[in-house]
Design a protein around this motif. Sequence first.
Motif, PDB file in Angstrom:
ATOM      1  N   ARG A 114       0.849  -1.195   0.000  1.00  0.00           N
ATOM      2  CA  ARG A 114       0.000   0.000   0.000  1.00  0.00           C
ATOM      3  C   ARG A 114       0.882   1.241   0.000  1.00  0.00           C
ATOM      4  NH1 ARG A 114      -4.681   0.785   4.412  1.00  0.00           N
ATOM      5  NH2 ARG A 114      -5.573  -0.886   3.119  1.00  0.00           N
ATOM      6  N   VAL A 115       0.630   2.127  -0.963  1.00  0.00           N
ATOM      7  CA  VAL A 115       1.393   3.370  -1.054  1.00  0.00           C
ATOM      8  C   VAL A 115       0.918   4.336   0.026  1.00  0.00           C
ATOM      9  CG1 VAL A 115       1.891   5.373  -2.501  1.00  0.00           C
ATOM     10  CG2 VAL A 115       1.797   3.092  -3.529  1.00  0.00           C
ATOM     11  N   GLN A 116       1.878   4.916   0.754  1.00  0.00           N
ATOM     12  CA  GLN A 116       1.549   5.880   1.808  1.00  0.00           C
ATOM     13  C   GLN A 116       1.715   7.324   1.347  1.00  0.00           C
ATOM     14  OE1 GLN A 116       3.966   4.690   5.250  1.00  0.00           O
ATOM     15  NE2 GLN A 116       2.081   4.063   6.267  1.00  0.00           N
ATOM     16  N   LYS A 117       2.836   7.603   0.683  1.00  0.00           N
ATOM     17  CA  LYS A 117       3.058   8.976   0.221  1.00  0.00           C
ATOM     18  C   LYS A 117       4.159   9.000  -0.832  1.00  0.00           C
ATOM     19  CE  LYS A 117       6.353  10.261   3.877  1.00  0.00           C
ATOM     20  NZ  LYS A 117       6.653  11.253   4.941  1.00  0.00           N
ATOM     21  N   PHE A 118       4.296  10.159  -1.483  1.00  0.00           N
ATOM     22  CA  PHE A 118       5.333  10.365  -2.492  1.00  0.00           C
ATOM     23  C   PHE A 118       6.200  11.536  -2.057  1.00  0.00           C
ATOM     24  CE2 PHE A 118       2.535   7.783  -4.800  1.00  0.00           C
ATOM     25  CZ  PHE A 118       1.289   8.395  -4.901  1.00  0.00           C
ATOM     26  N   GLN A 126      10.493   9.466  -4.846  1.00  0.00           N
ATOM     27  CA  GLN A 126      10.470   8.389  -3.862  1.00  0.00           C
ATOM     28  C   GLN A 126       9.023   8.037  -3.525  1.00  0.00           C
ATOM     29  OE1 GLN A 126      12.577  10.006  -0.522  1.00  0.00           O
ATOM     30  NE2 GLN A 126      14.516  10.205  -1.626  1.00  0.00           N
ATOM     31  N   VAL A 127       8.734   6.750  -3.482  1.00  0.00           N
ATOM     32  CA  VAL A 127       7.408   6.266  -3.126  1.00  0.00           C
ATOM     33  C   VAL A 127       7.535   5.440  -1.853  1.00  0.00           C
ATOM     34  CG1 VAL A 127       5.388   4.939  -3.850  1.00  0.00           C
ATOM     35  CG2 VAL A 127       6.737   6.180  -5.560  1.00  0.00           C
ATOM     36  N   ARG A 128       6.848   5.856  -0.803  1.00  0.00           N
ATOM     37  CA  ARG A 128       6.922   5.127   0.467  1.00  0.00           C
ATOM     38  C   ARG A 128       5.817   4.086   0.548  1.00  0.00           C
ATOM     39  NH1 ARG A 128       8.836   8.028   5.714  1.00  0.00           N
ATOM     40  NH2 ARG A 128      10.694   7.704   4.413  1.00  0.00           N
ATOM     41  N   ILE A 129       6.203   2.849   0.864  1.00  0.00           N
ATOM     42  CA  ILE A 129       5.281   1.734   0.991  1.00  0.00           C
ATOM     43  C   ILE A 129       5.050   1.440   2.462  1.00  0.00           C
ATOM     44  CG2 ILE A 129       4.811  -0.654   0.320  1.00  0.00           C
ATOM     45  CD1 ILE A 129       5.170   1.224  -2.019  1.00  0.00           C
ATOM     46  N   GLU A 130       3.792   1.174   2.820  1.00  0.00           N
ATOM     47  CA  GLU A 130       3.468   0.820   4.197  1.00  0.00           C
ATOM     48  C   GLU A 130       4.210  -0.454   4.589  1.00  0.00           C
ATOM     49  OE1 GLU A 130      -0.522  -0.883   5.765  1.00  0.00           O
ATOM     50  OE2 GLU A 130      -0.734   1.308   5.818  1.00  0.00           O
ATOM     51  N   ASP A 131       4.933  -0.400   5.736  1.00  0.00           N
ATOM     52  CA  ASP A 131       5.723  -1.539   6.230  1.00  0.00           C
ATOM     53  C   ASP A 131       6.765  -1.996   5.214  1.00  0.00           C
ATOM     54  OD1 ASP A 131       4.125  -1.598   8.552  1.00  0.00           O
ATOM     55  OD2 ASP A 131       2.655  -2.880   7.559  1.00  0.00           O
ATOM     56  N   GLY A 132       7.309  -1.057   4.466  1.00  0.00           N
ATOM     57  CA  GLY A 132       8.314  -1.416   3.467  1.00  0.00           C
ATOM     58  C   GLY A 132       9.296  -0.282   3.238  1.00  0.00           C
ATOM     59  N   ASP A 133      10.213  -0.504   2.314  1.00  0.00           N
ATOM     60  CA  ASP A 133      11.225   0.496   2.003  1.00  0.00           C
ATOM     61  C   ASP A 133      10.695   1.511   0.999  1.00  0.00           C
ATOM     62  OD1 ASP A 133      13.048  -0.875   3.608  1.00  0.00           O
ATOM     63  OD2 ASP A 133      13.662  -2.173   1.934  1.00  0.00           O
ATOM     64  N   ASP A 138      12.986   7.418 -11.472  1.00  0.00           N
ATOM     65  CA  ASP A 138      13.186   8.664 -12.214  1.00  0.00           C
ATOM     66  C   ASP A 138      11.866   9.333 -12.570  1.00  0.00           C
ATOM     67  OD1 ASP A 138      16.194   8.524 -12.704  1.00  0.00           O
ATOM     68  OD2 ASP A 138      15.526   6.584 -13.474  1.00  0.00           O
ATOM     69  N   LYS A 139      10.820   8.513 -12.818  1.00  0.00           N
ATOM     70  CA  LYS A 139       9.499   9.035 -13.160  1.00  0.00           C
ATOM     71  C   LYS A 139       8.438   8.234 -12.392  1.00  0.00           C
ATOM     72  CE  LYS A 139      10.361  12.252 -16.259  1.00  0.00           C
ATOM     73  NZ  LYS A 139       9.842  12.330 -17.606  1.00  0.00           N
ATOM     74  N   LEU A 140       7.354   8.922 -12.038  1.00  0.00           N
ATOM     75  CA  LEU A 140       6.250   8.267 -11.338  1.00  0.00           C
ATOM     76  C   LEU A 140       4.943   8.573 -12.055  1.00  0.00           C
ATOM     77  CD1 LEU A 140       4.792   6.879  -8.905  1.00  0.00           C
ATOM     78  CD2 LEU A 140       4.805   9.126  -7.780  1.00  0.00           C
ATOM     79  N   PHE A 141       4.194   7.511 -12.342  1.00  0.00           N
ATOM     80  CA  PHE A 141       2.803   7.642 -12.777  1.00  0.00           C
ATOM     81  C   PHE A 141       1.941   7.183 -11.602  1.00  0.00           C
ATOM     82  CE2 PHE A 141       5.054   7.083 -16.777  1.00  0.00           C
ATOM     83  CZ  PHE A 141       4.464   8.032 -17.591  1.00  0.00           C
ATOM     84  N   ASN A 142       1.157   8.096 -11.074  1.00  0.00           N
ATOM     85  CA  ASN A 142       0.354   7.764  -9.899  1.00  0.00           C
ATOM     86  C   ASN A 142      -1.130   7.712 -10.241  1.00  0.00           C
ATOM     87  OD1 ASN A 142      -0.591   7.555  -7.126  1.00  0.00           O
ATOM     88  ND2 ASN A 142      -1.171   9.697  -7.371  1.00  0.00           N
ATOM     89  N   SER A 143      -1.771   6.580  -9.936  1.00  0.00           N
ATOM     90  CA  SER A 143      -3.214   6.451 -10.175  1.00  0.00           C
ATOM     91  C   SER A 143      -3.993   6.285  -8.874  1.00  0.00           C
ATOM     92  CB  SER A 143      -3.484   5.255 -11.097  1.00  0.00           C
ATOM     93  OG  SER A 143      -3.103   4.043 -10.475  1.00  0.00           O
ATOM     94  N   ILE A 144      -3.374   6.653  -7.745  1.00  0.00           N
ATOM     95  CA  ILE A 144      -3.997   6.458  -6.428  1.00  0.00           C
ATOM     96  C   ILE A 144      -4.319   7.812  -5.813  1.00  0.00           C
ATOM     97  CG2 ILE A 144      -3.698   5.519  -4.108  1.00  0.00           C
ATOM     98  CD1 ILE A 144      -1.667   3.542  -5.312  1.00  0.00           C
ATOM     99  N   ARG A 145      -5.566   7.991  -5.400  1.00  0.00           N
ATOM    100  CA  ARG A 145      -5.947   9.205  -4.672  1.00  0.00           C
ATOM    101  C   ARG A 145      -5.655   8.992  -3.197  1.00  0.00           C
ATOM    102  NH1 ARG A 145      -9.936  12.571  -7.173  1.00  0.00           N
ATOM    103  NH2 ARG A 145      -9.980  13.730  -5.228  1.00  0.00           N
TER     104      ARG A 145
END
Length: 375
Positions: A114-118, A126-133, A138-145
């Motif tokens: 689960r993505v927590q924040k960018f 950087q994309v932070r994952i819940e309970d993960g690293d 270089d590029k992010l496509f985000n489809s999560i509100r």
Amino acid sequence: MPDTSRIIISGFGLSGCLLTRMLLEKEHPFFSLVLIDEHFQTDPKHLCFMRNEKIPEQYIKRSWSRISMTDAKGNAIIRDLKQEKYRLLDWQKIFDETLSLCKEDPRVTLIKGRVQKFHETSNEVQVRIEDGDDIIGDKLFNSIRLGTSKSDLLQQFKGAIVEFDEAVYDPEKASLMDFHSHKSSKDVEFKYELPFSRTKALIEYTIITSNPISKAELDKRFSKLLENMSSVRSISKEESGAIPMPSKVFKPQHSTRTMHIGIAGGFQRRSSGYLLQTIHDQLDNWAEFAFSSSLPKLKKDELKEYLDTVFLSVIKSKPSLSQSLFLAMFRGTSGDQFLRFMFNPMKLRSILPIVLSLPKRPFLKHAAIHFKSLF
């Protein structure tokens, strides 16, 4: 861009899946792809679109050459489709095949979480994952509100594949809105039917409301709808959901490293809830962004957004007018013109019949209120 670019896609729903296919088909040798999703699974979905050359024929499950709308008294209005078709995507097939491609491609890494924040710097995202690293790219496509999603109108639906003992359908005709026996003055309620044969169809109860109902109440209303239909043999493949219909244009903050896509990017058709067509209208731009050092010019139709704002403003202020608005628009247009309004592509010659078909007093009042949004 560096010789090897790491592209992250957060969310493997409709937008993420179709963008992934496009990127992999380009066979660009200098990139790796990281897909982040909480489940890498999909619920049953019936996703309709009008036309798009990017969808191969093997992913079109059904198509209809006629569409209809029925008023509260049971009078049906039928329109032939001449240049267009109302098509159904085989979503399960395209999802499964794309996921298989990803698992077999050495350029792709699948991360379940689960993505927590960018967080973005000048050199990376950087994309932070819940309970993960943190995942670095270089590029992010985000489809999560992320956070609470606010929408003053919500389209809720509950449906299922229903089979009957008797032949009750014309398999060439899709019923987009059936207002018969739905007389709410507070909300927009209708039945939606996509026939697969003379005895089998997807049937949905749909409500557009500013006061969302509970899942239990949604189930109850759908059950009541089926109780009023005779000779039901079987019910299978139930599905439900909620589609935001914000009356204000959503403008996410894109950057040279981060692009928001799908609903998270505000690409949904607000007045109808349809998303598939608008995604395909943007795929080339999204793919260009993946291998570019700048943000491409995104396709935004200000006149279309204005009409959506006015239309939803009328519905929100006076739901009792909604049936007459939809019916007037359907009566005053051809089948092709109506579909083009419900989906994305709009030209001035197709807008005029829509505008002329609408009741003048409420439409002109709200058109004046929101006129400054055009500039």
